[in-house]
Design a protein around this motif. Structure first.
Motif, mmCIF file in Angstrom:
data_model
loop_
_atom_site.group_PDB
_atom_site.id
_atom_site.type_symbol
_atom_site.label_atom_id
_atom_site.label_comp_id
_atom_site.label_asym_id
_atom_site.label_seq_id
_atom_site.Cartn_x
_atom_site.Cartn_y
_atom_site.Cartn_z
ATOM 1 N N ARG A 98 -7.864 2.303 2.728
ATOM 2 C CA ARG A 98 -8.015 2.018 1.523
ATOM 3 C C ARG A 98 -6.872 2.920 0.500
ATOM 4 O O ARG A 98 -6.838 2.527 -0.746
ATOM 5 N N SER A 99 -6.139 3.308 1.064
ATOM 6 C CA SER A 99 -4.737 3.983 0.508
ATOM 7 C C SER A 99 -3.647 3.284 0.680
ATOM 8 O O SER A 99 -2.589 4.031 0.487
ATOM 9 N N ASN A 100 -3.794 2.106 1.029
ATOM 10 C CA ASN A 100 -2.608 1.545 1.322
ATOM 11 C C ASN A 100 -1.594 2.033 2.430
ATOM 12 O O ASN A 100 -0.195 1.827 2.455
ATOM 13 N N ALA A 101 -2.447 2.740 3.611
ATOM 14 C CA ALA A 101 -1.599 3.276 4.447
ATOM 15 C C ALA A 101 -2.149 3.025 5.798
ATOM 16 O O ALA A 101 -2.590 3.710 6.759
ATOM 17 N N GLU A 102 -2.453 1.696 5.953
ATOM 18 C CA GLU A 102 -3.179 1.086 7.218
ATOM 19 C C GLU A 102 -2.268 1.577 8.663
ATOM 20 O O GLU A 102 -2.995 1.647 9.601
ATOM 21 N N ASN A 103 -1.214 1.671 8.374
ATOM 22 C CA ASN A 103 -0.327 2.219 9.475
ATOM 23 C C ASN A 103 -0.844 3.704 10.217
ATOM 24 O O ASN A 103 -0.766 4.078 11.375
ATOM 25 N N LEU A 104 -2.013 4.503 9.329
ATOM 26 C CA LEU A 104 -2.299 5.413 9.748
ATOM 27 C C LEU A 104 -3.956 5.557 9.976
ATOM 28 O O LEU A 104 -4.620 6.443 10.112
ATOM 29 N N LEU A 273 11.143 13.738 8.570
ATOM 30 C CA LEU A 273 9.868 12.953 8.472
ATOM 31 C C LEU A 273 9.754 12.273 9.691
ATOM 32 O O LEU A 273 10.729 12.115 10.777
ATOM 33 N N SER A 274 8.610 11.894 9.959
ATOM 34 C CA SER A 274 8.345 10.838 11.108
ATOM 35 C C SER A 274 7.843 9.375 10.523
ATOM 36 O O SER A 274 7.299 9.369 9.336
ATOM 37 N N VAL A 275 7.854 8.437 11.487
ATOM 38 C CA VAL A 275 7.383 7.292 11.354
ATOM 39 C C VAL A 275 6.312 6.816 11.894
ATOM 40 O O VAL A 275 6.241 7.035 13.330
ATOM 41 N N ALA A 276 5.211 6.391 11.641
ATOM 42 C CA ALA A 276 3.895 6.049 12.636
ATOM 43 C C ALA A 276 3.653 4.574 12.346
ATOM 44 O O ALA A 276 3.232 4.163 11.253
ATOM 45 N N ASN A 277 3.700 3.830 13.454
ATOM 46 C CA ASN A 277 3.299 2.462 13.403
ATOM 47 C C ASN A 277 4.024 1.512 12.423
ATOM 48 O O ASN A 277 5.284 1.905 11.975
ATOM 49 N N LEU A 278 3.016 0.739 11.864
ATOM 50 C CA LEU A 278 3.637 -0.184 10.596
ATOM 51 C C LEU A 278 2.534 -0.746 9.905
ATOM 52 O O LEU A 278 1.365 -0.533 10.246
ATOM 53 N N THR A 279 2.757 -1.460 8.762
ATOM 54 C CA THR A 279 1.643 -1.931 7.950
ATOM 55 C C THR A 279 2.051 -3.472 7.993
ATOM 56 O O THR A 279 3.126 -4.206 8.251
ATOM 57 N N ARG A 280 1.174 -4.211 7.599
ATOM 58 C CA ARG A 280 1.424 -5.834 7.516
ATOM 59 C C ARG A 280 2.587 -6.131 6.549
ATOM 60 O O ARG A 280 3.127 -6.939 6.674
#
Length: 327
Positions: A98-104, A273-280
């Motif tokens: 819901r916070s535009n962070a679907e990668n998390l 920093l780290s990167v987790a996954n991705l978003t559409r």
């Protein structure tokens, strides 16, 4: 259908014959044209990522043709070429979604980890996480864009607007994002395994202004560095290589332990920093940018039955670019 299956952690993949999977509501079934082999697949196979679905078909850089759809999916998608990445489904209701962070997302599904992936002749995917691809392009060349490309793009965004970018670990991801950086007018400083002259030539051929071993210091201070190699010892080296106010981005899903280091390496408002996954949205952005930049992936194709050999070649650093399985 045929698939290469991980039955036990740490074991070679096993060829298996299965019935064709049927897509459920909101899903599509693809005939796989190509699936790249990612270092994350090694982390899954080796048990460095916990609790994978077993038995499991790995693979999350999938290019294929839609041949069947489940309830609620537009039948016009049948016959189209799509790409399926690592992030295979999100809940849509948690704080992060819901916070535009679907990668998390708190309850995600990952292709080739918590749901079967593309080391097979066919795969079922969530239609919302399957992205339209150029029907006229080479599917083998497209496959590495679906993870190496997407993660390197998200990593570059996290690195900020700096012009001097260091890339530690010059594999599939780095060779793609180097081309994007060159198109954007940035300077790339490539760090390979110590003594890897072939990899350093490869980096310079793709537009890097400097290439050396990861044990070397670059000739200038960097604005940012991205670490693609899963080696925690590179973190203090990268922090030492960036200027005050610079950023170091860890672009992998798994990394060995970061050694103790003096606070002075982080001081000066350097950021880690780290990167987790991705978003559409990452996928839509990058696939458009890759086309505009004329990104050309360097690949070595393997038969599906040779998946274990492809994995071994990736593990031992025999490849420049990406390994791609072709059913």
């Amino acid at each position: 259908m045929r698939a290469m299956v991980l039955e036990e952690i740490g074991s070679p993949l096993v060829p298996v014959e299965r019935l064709l999977p049927e897509p459920h509501a909101g899903e599509i079934r693809l005939r796989v044209e190509a699936c790249a082999v990612c270092r994350t697949d090694l982390h899954v196979i080796d048990g460095e990522l916990p609790r994978p679905k077993l038995p499991l078909v790995p693979g999350h850089e999938i290019v294929g043709i839609v041949e069947a759809v489940g309830a609620g999916v537009d039948e016009a998608r049948i016959g189209r070429r799509v790409g399926v990445p690592w992030l295979g489904h999100t809940c849509g209701t948690c704080f992060y979604c819901r916070s535009n962070a679907e990668n998390l997302c708190d309850e995600p599904q990952f292709t080739g980890y918590s749901r079967d992936g593309g080391f097979a002749t066919h795969v079922v995917a969530d239609e919302d996480y399957a992205f339209e691809l150029d029907p006229g392009a080479d599917p083998v060349s497209l496959a590495p864009l679906l993870c190496a490309g997407l993660i390197s793009w998200r990593s570059l965004k996290r690195a900020g607007d700096g012009r001097k970018i260091g890339l530690y670990g010059f594999g599939a991801a780095a060779h793609i994002i180097t081309q994007v950086c060159a198109r954007q007018g940035r300077q790339v400083y490539a760090f390979t395994r110590a003594g890897d002259r072939s990899g350093q030539r490869f980096a310079r051929d793709l537009g890097a202004v400097w290439a050396g071993g990861s044990d070397e210091a670059p000739p200038v201070l960097l604005d940012a560095a991205i670490i693609f190699a899963p080696v925690g010892a590179l973190v203090p080296r990268a922090l030492k290589a960036v200027r005050k106010g610079g950023r170091v981005v860890c672009g992998g899903i798994h990394m060995s332990d970061i050694p103790a280091m003096p606070y002075a390496l982080l001081w000066g408002e350097r950021e880690l920093l780290s990167v987790a996954n991705l978003t559409r949205e990452d996928a839509r952005e990058f696939l458009a940018i890759a086309g505009q930049a004329g990104v050309r992936t360097h690949t070595t194709a393997y038969r599906l039955s040779d998946a274990n050999r492809a994995i071994a070649d990736l593990r031992t650093g025999k490849l420049n670019g990406a390994a791609v399985l072709v059913p």
